[in-house]
Design an enzyme around this catalytic site. Structure first.
Site, PDB file in Angstrom:
ATOM      1  CG  ASP A  84      -2.052   7.547   0.309  1.00  0.00           C
ATOM      2  OD1 ASP A  84      -1.334   8.554   0.211  1.00  0.00           O
ATOM      3  OD2 ASP A  84      -2.806   7.153  -0.590  1.00  0.00           O
ATOM      4  CG  ASP A  94      -1.743   1.217   1.373  1.00  0.00           C
ATOM      5  OD1 ASP A  94      -2.382   1.605   0.383  1.00  0.00           O
ATOM      6  OD2 ASP A  94      -1.742   1.818   2.469  1.00  0.00           O
ATOM      7  CG  ASP A 108      -1.915   2.708   6.324  1.00  0.00           C
ATOM      8  OD1 ASP A 108      -2.335   3.787   6.765  1.00  0.00           O
ATOM      9  OD2 ASP A 108      -2.143   2.316   5.163  1.00  0.00           O
TER      10      ASP A 108
END
Length: 277
Positions: A16, A14, A221
């Site tokens: 961001d 991922d 996250d």
């Protein structure tokens, strides 16, 4: 020696909040607008906005994840509509809010910086020729703005990137598994389509898809991203923001491993070459 968690052959990132601190920009942009009208963009607001996305709602989704879900305009508008219901005194239209937020964000993307441990990991995987790709919900335009000043981190991925507005996704973003399956396909992996639970585990093709998916490692996250990784049938590592983690400190959301930072990642735990001493 740490116990092995499996043998990984490819890694999907991922972006961001996992690779770069871009979530700070989203928070700053939203906070700047709300503060003008006497309101604060707090984690309390984020937690209360769980599940507000109109398409394919997930009970695991937090507000931050919702507001970052910019690949779909419907979702973006729905998030702002929720804020307006919470703060009806904001004298802006939804379009005015979105336009101002984008302007503020665009002015800050080039301040994004790599998060701890990610450059070391990416360079290590590249050195050992471990296939890797980025699978992000960001729009392609935003991906470019966020990464153009960070070649040391992103040049290793070349064109192995799937963004949230990729037409092949057909609006099937996280928590659906499609973004990770498309990223795996970029690496030449034959993983099939759909949730791993929909594959025929008794058939030869289904077995092959399931086995190939299990060789992949997803680094995330967000809880939405974790769900997408699990539904893809891949191994998952959750690296949450400490404030997100504090909302439900005992929850694992099905992650195979939870880290406070990518600095804690041990490649050898996953059958990958260890870092140089």
């Amino acid at each position: 020696m740490s116990e092995s968690k499996g043998t990984i052959e490819y890694v999907l990132f991922d972006m961001d909040g996992l690779m770069i601190d871009s979530e700070r920009v989203y928070t700053v942009a939203n906070g700047a607008i709300l503060s003008r009208f006497g309101h604060e963009f707090t984690w309390d607001i984020k937690s209360q906005m769980m599940g507000k996305r109109e398409m394919d709602p997930s009970p695991l989704m937090t507000t931050t994840e919702h507001l970052l879900f910019s690949w779909n305009l419907i979702a973006e508008r729905a998030a702002v509509e929720w804020l307006f219901n919470r703060f009806p005194d904001i004298p802006l239209s939804i379009d005015e809010y979105i336009t101002e937020r984008r302007t503020r964000q665009d002015a800050l993307w080039d301040t994004c910086q790599p998060l701890p441990g990610v450059i070391k990991l990416v360079k290590h995987l590249a050195k050992h020729q471990i296939p890797m790709a980025v699978a992000t919900g960001s729009l392609k335009r935003n991906y470019d703005l966020k990464t153009v000043h960070l070649p040391e981190l992103f040049e290793s991925f070349e064109k192995r990137v799937i963004c949230g507005d990729d037409p092949r996704l057909k609006d099937r973003g996280k928590p659906r598994p499609d973004v990770f399956l498309l990223a795996a396909e970029l690496l030449g992996r034959k993983v099939g389509t759909g949730d791993v639970s929909s594959l025929d585990a008794a058939g030869e093709e289904g077995k092959a898809f399931i086995a190939e998916r299990a060789r992949g490692l997803v680094l995330e996250d967000s809880t939405m991203g974790l769900e997408a990784g699990r539904r893809a049938g891949m191994k998952t590592i959750w690296v949450p923001d400490e404030k997100l983690r504090a909302l439900a400190p005992n929850e694992t959301y099905g992650a195979d491993c939870i880290l406070e930072s990518l600095e804690q990642f041990k490649p050898e735990d996953w059958g990958l070459p260890p870092y140089d001493p």
